[in-house]
Structures are given as structure tokens and as C-alpha cells.
Design a protein around this motif. Structure first.
Motif, PDB file in Angstrom:
ATOM      1  N   ASP A   1      -5.774  -4.563  -7.967  1.00 22.69           N
ATOM      2  CA  ASP A   1      -5.149  -3.244  -7.921  1.00 22.69           C
ATOM      3  C   ASP A   1      -6.256  -2.273  -7.534  1.00 22.69           C
ATOM      4  N   VAL A   2      -6.105  -1.623  -6.381  1.00 24.65           N
ATOM      5  CA  VAL A   2      -7.197  -0.827  -5.828  1.00 24.65           C
ATOM      6  C   VAL A   2      -6.669   0.548  -5.423  1.00 24.65           C
ATOM      7  N   THR A   3      -7.446   1.574  -5.762  1.00 26.27           N
ATOM      8  CA  THR A   3      -7.156   2.942  -5.353  1.00 26.27           C
ATOM      9  C   THR A   3      -8.241   3.377  -4.370  1.00 26.27           C
TER      10      THR A   3
ATOM     11  N   VAL B   1       0.860  -1.180   0.000  1.00 27.20           N
ATOM     12  CA  VAL B   1       0.000   0.000   0.000  1.00 27.20           C
ATOM     13  C   VAL B   1       0.896   1.230   0.000  1.00 27.20           C
ATOM     14  N   TYR B   2       0.583   2.172  -0.872  1.00 26.91           N
ATOM     15  CA  TYR B   2       1.295   3.446  -0.932  1.00 26.91           C
ATOM     16  C   TYR B   2       0.291   4.558  -0.668  1.00 26.91           C
TER      17      TYR B   2
ATOM     18  N   THR C   1      -4.905  10.006  -1.129  1.00 31.30           N
ATOM     19  CA  THR C   1      -5.017   8.869  -2.042  1.00 31.30           C
ATOM     20  C   THR C   1      -4.123   7.735  -1.561  1.00 31.30           C
TER      21      THR C   1
ATOM     22  N   SER D   1      -1.866  -3.123  -4.057  1.00 30.76           N
ATOM     23  CA  SER D   1      -1.907  -4.282  -4.942  1.00 30.76           C
ATOM     24  C   SER D   1      -1.810  -5.537  -4.078  1.00 30.76           C
TER      25      SER D   1
ATOM     26  N   SER E   1     -12.061   3.961  -4.759  1.00 34.30           N
ATOM     27  CA  SER E   1     -12.392   4.828  -5.889  1.00 34.30           C
ATOM     28  C   SER E   1     -12.108   4.137  -7.227  1.00 34.30           C
TER      29      SER E   1
ATOM     30  N   ARG F   1      -9.732   6.644  -1.783  1.00 30.74           N
ATOM     31  CA  ARG F   1      -9.741   8.045  -1.393  1.00 30.74           C
ATOM     32  C   ARG F   1      -9.931   8.056   0.121  1.00 30.74           C
TER      33      ARG F   1
ATOM     34  N   ARG G   1      -2.938   3.690  -2.876  1.00 29.53           N
ATOM     35  CA  ARG G   1      -2.990   2.664  -3.921  1.00 29.53           C
ATOM     36  C   ARG G   1      -2.391   1.395  -3.350  1.00 29.53           C
TER      37      ARG G   1
END
Length: 147
Positions: free
Chosen positions: A119-121, A87-88, A93, A97, A132, A123, A95
Motif C-alpha cells: 500500500d503506497v502513497t 491507483v487513485y 496525491t 495497492s 511519501s 506525492r 494512492r
């Protein structure tokens, strides 16, 4: 929220999403609260791009997912196992994987094991991170036999 707590909350959100997609476990109404209003959910790779395509908006995503969940006749049982990922976090935000394993028994009686890349983003809001953008790509699947 600091980056470490944001990372933990992001993983908690994704874990809750997968738990709500398990069968027979499901809580009505809570699924939509995990997505932003303008969220995108899509399949990636040759198999999932064709199978799932791209769905935009919270309501449309919940409607699409509900086609696979009770009372819709699709799964008899279904469980998702999330493996450690990365996780970054940057500002509001995040992101991430992950690899995810899914074990399913269908209404037809067939059963399979599947592994996908997620792969997930997210907010990050004042109360929780919300999804998101969600992208899933099937990496492996095989039928399960026996009882």
C-alpha cells in the motif's frame, strides 16, 4: 499532468523502486530520489511490523534499505515481480495497492518465494511522483529447494 499519465508515472516510480531493490541490479544514489523528504516506510501485519517497524525520513529509509542490498551480505540474488494493482489520483496525491512476489536466494544459500501486499502513497511533483508512505505486509512465504 492528467490522471491517466499520473497513474502511469506512479506505477513507473514503484516499478523503479522495486528494480533498485533487486540484486545484483542496483544504482547508487537513485533510491533516495524516489522518496519524499518526510516519507514513511513501514512493515504491516504481525510478521512485518516486528521485522521492519516504522522508518521515517528519506535518509533513514535509504539507510534501512541499504542494510539488505550490496555490499551488505544479505542477498545473493533477489527479484521483485509487481502484479497489476489499483491507483487513485486526487490532486497531488496518489494512492495505490499492489501484490508483489519476491524470489530470493540469501548469502546463507537458503532461498524463498514470498508474496506481499503493498500500500503506497505518492506525492505528485512537477518532475515525478515520489513515495511519501510505503507499507508492506507479508501474505505468504515458502522455502525454495533445488538448483
Amino acid at each position: 499532468m492528467n490522471a491517466g499519465s499520473s497513474e502511469r508515472l506512479v506505477v513507473d516510480t514503484l516499478t523503479r523502486y522495486l528494480a533498485l531493490c533487486d540484486v545484483p541490479v542496483r544504482t547508487e544514489g537513485e533510491l533516495g530520489d524516489l522518496f519524499t523528504e518526510d516519507a514513511v516506510w513501514e512493515g504491516g501485519g504481525s510478521e512485518y511490523t516486528e521485522k521492519f517497524g516504522r522508518t521515517e525520513g528519506r535518509e533513514a529509509i535509504v539507510e534501512m534499505l541499504s542494510a539488505y542490498l550490496p555490499p551488505a551480505p544479505h542477498f545473493l540474488t533477489n527479484v521483485h515481480l509487481l502484479f497489476p494493482g489499483v491507483v487513485y489520483v486526487k490532486g497531488i496525491t496518489a494512492r495505490g495497492s499492489w501484490k508483489m512476489q519476491q524470489l530470493s536466494r540469501y548469502e546463507s544459500g537458503a532461498a524463498e518465494v514470498m508474496v506481499a501486499k503493498l500500500d503506497v502513497t505518492f506525492r505528485i511533483g512537477p518532475d515525478r511522483p515520489r513515495i511519501s508512505a510505503f507499507r508492506t505486509e507479508r501474505l505468504f512465504s515458502a522455502p525454495l529447494t533445488g538448483e
